[in-house]
Write an enzyme that holds these catalytic residues in place. Sequence first.
Site, PDB file in Angstrom:
ATOM      1  N   GLU A 637       0.829  -1.206   0.000  1.00 49.10           N
ATOM      2  CA  GLU A 637       0.000   0.000   0.000  1.00 49.10           C
ATOM      3  C   GLU A 637       0.868   1.262   0.000  1.00 49.10           C
ATOM      4  O   GLU A 637       0.481   2.279  -0.571  1.00 49.10           O
ATOM      5  CB  GLU A 637      -0.958  -0.046   1.193  1.00 49.10           C
ATOM      6  N   GLU A 657      -3.769  -9.922   3.623  1.00 51.96           N
ATOM      7  CA  GLU A 657      -4.582  -9.643   4.807  1.00 51.96           C
ATOM      8  C   GLU A 657      -5.686 -10.667   5.051  1.00 51.96           C
ATOM      9  O   GLU A 657      -6.002 -10.988   6.202  1.00 51.96           O
ATOM     10  CB  GLU A 657      -5.205  -8.244   4.703  1.00 51.96           C
TER      11      GLU A 657
END
Length: 784
Positions: A637, A657
């Site tokens: 990210e 995740e």
Amino acid sequence: MSEQQVPLSTPVVVGVGQAVDPVGDPGYRALSPVDLGAEAARAALADSGADADAALAALGTLVVTRTFADSIPTSMAPLGRSDNPPRSVAQRIGADPSRAIYDATGGQTPQALVRELCQDIAAGREEVALIVSGEAISTERHARTLDEKPSFAEHAEGAMEDRGLGLSGMVTRHHVEHGLIDTTSQYALFEHARRARLGLTREELARQMGEVFAPFTHVAAQNPLAADREEHAPEELTTVADGNRMIADPYPRRLVARDQVNLGAAVLLMSYGKALELGVDPSRLVFLHGTSSLRELPSFERPDLGANPAAVAAVEHALEIAGTGIDDVRWWDLYSCYPIAVLAVCDGLGLSPQDPRGLTVTGGLPYFGGPGNGYSLHAIAEVVQRVRADGTKGLVGANGGLLSKYAVGVYSTEPRAWRDDDSARLQGELDAGPRVELAGRADGWARIETYTVLHPRTGPKPVVVGRLEADGRRFVALPERSDPGIVALLDGEADPLGQRVYVHGKGQGNRVATTPAPFAKQPPAFRETYEFIRVERRGRVLEITLDRPDSRNALHPPAHEELEGVLDAYLADPELWAAIITGAGDGFCAGNDLAYTASGAQPYFPRTGFAGLTSRKDVHKPIIAAVNGHAVGGGLEIVLACHLAVADERARLGVPEVGVGLVAAAGGLVRLPRTVPRKVANEMLLAGRRLTAAEAHELGVVNEVAPAGGALEAARAMAERVVAGSPSSVRLSLRAMDLAEDVPDTVDAITRAEEVLDDLLVSADTWEGVMAFVEKRTPEWKGY
């Protein structure tokens, strides 16, 4: 309606049972929740008078209310648990139901289940159903003192419908950020909000709370199953003293539901025809004259935090279906976890809290006991016994969550055909009502709407809910540590309600103070030293190295704060024209530091996002990612939030995740599908696919692939190419692209981007660039 006219499919309550196993009693047996539920189930079978073997053979549905230990995401079962509670109960009582249900969390569930199963029976989908609850919270806590502990762990075969936690909408990011993870603090907020609406002083509220609950203690004193059988005067309940310490303003301990109990309850339902077939004495039958089940708006969206219109509407509708009025109900049990749960219903119905009929048949949750989600099954059992005895009507009102859900049943021995309620229509009307907008990150002057001060052993912890003066949005906030004035305000002589305060949103949540002074922002500046990163200036380029190699450069809140400060300083420094982010050792960034989160410390990002970058707007100086190793989770990210990226050929990039029960919430869910084809993004986000450096380059995630060990040098070369151009042009280009990004029409986007190009006309760099070109020399950029 006579018994002969009642349709055979009409649902009826035929048996109720309760069980208790108090710690310290001579006959204490250390029963498990399943044991207690099974004992209550056997009592309900016996109470019905039906042929037990035939009733068990006909049992089609067995439901167990969710235990307290299973009602939150983290385990609270120190002695273990059954992996299939309804089947465990069934085995103990000799049943083999076709349906075994483990219900969701909520104090409303027992009454909601009665309604649901009655609907099934009336529709012919079921003939015999059993609802069971069991809690052994007192034994679980008592066992901490024992060397040899009992075990509640067991396995049971068979299919089970697990309805899950059912907490959606009740636990949000705003709750967690501000420590509102318990019910007491939130009900305390509701209590003061009601006080504000009614214009009560703190003393008047205390008197009301004491007066509504003192009669409950009288009922509990007569109930052999009650946990606290001592009668109390109103002032004894509300006066802080030894044995009655303050829990959360305005609640001392004696006003709070008591969960340290060992209790079980059961309700046996049948169709009228089946009950007669199995030999149930008609005098034992209790009919449901009216039901309703409604849910409230999410707590912080409610226009009035001190009211419970869904509960009031549920009671009124159940009475309407029953064709009866408030004055015709002899026995009441209004869910009583805290005073507001009773008082809000009384307010809406115009029912006196001191009604001589009484508002509980058990003694209420603070005195009878609050056995997790099963309390109202005890209330139903008590109401059934009373209406059998005197032929009157009884009403059970069951509350769940944060005044979130309310289920109602009206019980009577008078034969009555089943009538479906119209709760779905009412729910639509409630959902369509006005809502208050919540400010996740609030800034500005505000007024206190409600408040509480928690009193754990570690010291007072205030919580404030307020409304922004600018737009009326609601916020939740904790006190700013550097301003002790808020604590003094909440604990002072003057009433805090309506007082003016200043709120500021931070990464870890909103903070409130008496003035804006504690939130004055310091000018951006670099520090002398950093703990979790390294910072180096190389001419016009700033190099930032994530320096937590022992955790693969995973980041935690202190690291995010350092990065936010460094990027603030970079963006404010006119001498710096480009920045590089890389990682120490052989890895770029492993994302969020899960070990830090698992330690119990509060995870949060600053307002600028993960690494102080992913939620930052107006980043009009280029940032380059030098991906020197794995970039996963938040690491990827960061890469997606940078303007440019170079990856080591050995690097792997992904968002794993979902494998640890999380999501790519720091921009990955949005930026990844905007960067790579949607199907590729789906595979990465949903199945954990990781890209090689070459794949990342092909898909446009990185601009360049460097040889092994060469990512930083390649990023430096790219930075030099960037700073060789006009910094003004670079900044304006970035700003123009940002402005045009969300404009779908190309010509409109060009026009929008032109808004920033006027700055070129007054830029020294524009004229320097033109003159240098004409004079055939290297430009000397000014940066403005």
